[in-house]
Design an enzyme around this catalytic site. Structure first.
Site, short mmCIF file in Angstrom:
data_model
loop_
_atom_site.label_atom_id
_atom_site.label_comp_id
_atom_site.label_asym_id
_atom_site.label_seq_id
_atom_site.Cartn_x
_atom_site.Cartn_y
_atom_site.Cartn_z
N TYR A 21 0.84 -1.20 0.00
CA TYR A 21 0.00 0.00 0.00
C TYR A 21 0.87 1.25 0.00
O TYR A 21 0.66 2.17 -0.80
CB TYR A 21 -0.95 0.00 1.21
CG TYR A 21 -1.72 1.28 1.36
CD1 TYR A 21 -2.73 1.61 0.46
CD2 TYR A 21 -1.42 2.18 2.37
CE1 TYR A 21 -3.44 2.79 0.57
CE2 TYR A 21 -2.12 3.37 2.49
CZ TYR A 21 -3.12 3.67 1.59
OH TYR A 21 -3.80 4.86 1.70
N GLU A 43 -11.72 5.43 3.82
CA GLU A 43 -11.22 6.33 4.87
C GLU A 43 -12.30 6.59 5.91
O GLU A 43 -12.02 6.64 7.10
CB GLU A 43 -10.71 7.64 4.28
CG GLU A 43 -9.41 7.53 3.52
CD GLU A 43 -8.18 7.27 4.38
OE1 GLU A 43 -8.27 7.29 5.64
OE2 GLU A 43 -7.11 7.03 3.80
N TRP A 51 -6.37 1.66 10.05
CA TRP A 51 -6.42 1.70 8.59
C TRP A 51 -6.07 0.33 8.03
O TRP A 51 -6.66 -0.12 7.05
CB TRP A 51 -5.49 2.78 8.05
CG TRP A 51 -5.37 2.72 6.55
CD1 TRP A 51 -4.26 2.42 5.83
CD2 TRP A 51 -6.41 2.96 5.59
NE1 TRP A 51 -4.55 2.45 4.48
CE2 TRP A 51 -5.86 2.78 4.31
CE3 TRP A 51 -7.75 3.29 5.68
CZ2 TRP A 51 -6.60 2.92 3.14
CZ3 TRP A 51 -8.49 3.43 4.51
CH2 TRP A 51 -7.91 3.25 3.26
#
Length: 191
Positions: A21, A43, A51
């Site tokens: 990522y 988000e 996250w």
């Protein structure tokens, strides 16, 4: 690894999902409508959570939310919400699931007004990434005057699960803000 190789300090090097990522997505200028909608939705799902947890459920979110096709998601109703809650592929928070659907409908209005999701967000930074001086991520900003302004506008429009920290994280992730640490090899990747 070569001796000059460096990544941002927040990257969990033991987790290949996180490394990929960081290396392939985070901070790169993103202008694709579907991808921006997906990132925004994810988000908002991470508000109050890790996250990484959301990132690892991304494929589940894609399945549950029609690969983040805006028109499809905006048409979801109670039947789709019940189905999504029954799968184990997303975070089971009814308010957050409902927020994705409500936010999709609000993005339809933004598109009518601004032409695209891309135009709406990137207009706030003049169409170009803001490159910040970040020596150590522990001292990096988690909000900005711009994220405050966007948040205020989104809340006024009725968006859910948006706060300045969430919006700033979105801005970092989609490359509106480049907060890679100064010694990170990805600081100056293709903006």
């Amino acid at each position: 690894m070569s001796s000059g190789f460096s990544r941002c300090g927040w990257v969990k090097l033991s987790d290949p999902v996180y490394v990929a990522y960081h290396d392939e997505e985070w901070g790169k200028a993103l202008h694709d409508e579907r991808a921006l909608f997906e990132l925004f939705c994810l988000e908002t799902q991470s508000a109050g959570l890790s996250w990484l947890m959301v990132l690892k459920k991304r494929d589940g979110y894609r399945k549950a939310f029609a690969n983040f096709d805006l028109e499809s998601v905006a048409s979801f109703g109670e039947e789709e919400i019940a189905s999504i809650l029954q799968t184990g592929e997303v975070i089971k928070s009814r308010p957050k699931i409902e927020a994705i659907i409500a936010n999709a409908r609000l993005f339809q209005r933004i598109i009518l007004e601004h032409g695209s999701i891309d135009a709406y967000f990137w207009n706030y930074v003049g169409g170009k990434p803001i490159v910040n001086d970040v020596a150590d991520y522990k001292h990096a900003a988690c909000t900005s005057a711009i994220s405050d302004t966007i948040t205020k506008d989104l809340k006024k429009r009725g968006f859910k699960f948006v706060g300045s920290t969430t919006i700033y994280a979105f801005m970092q992730a989609c490359g509106m803000v480049n907060d890679h640490e100064n010694n990170c090899r990805y600081k100056h990747h293709d903006l």
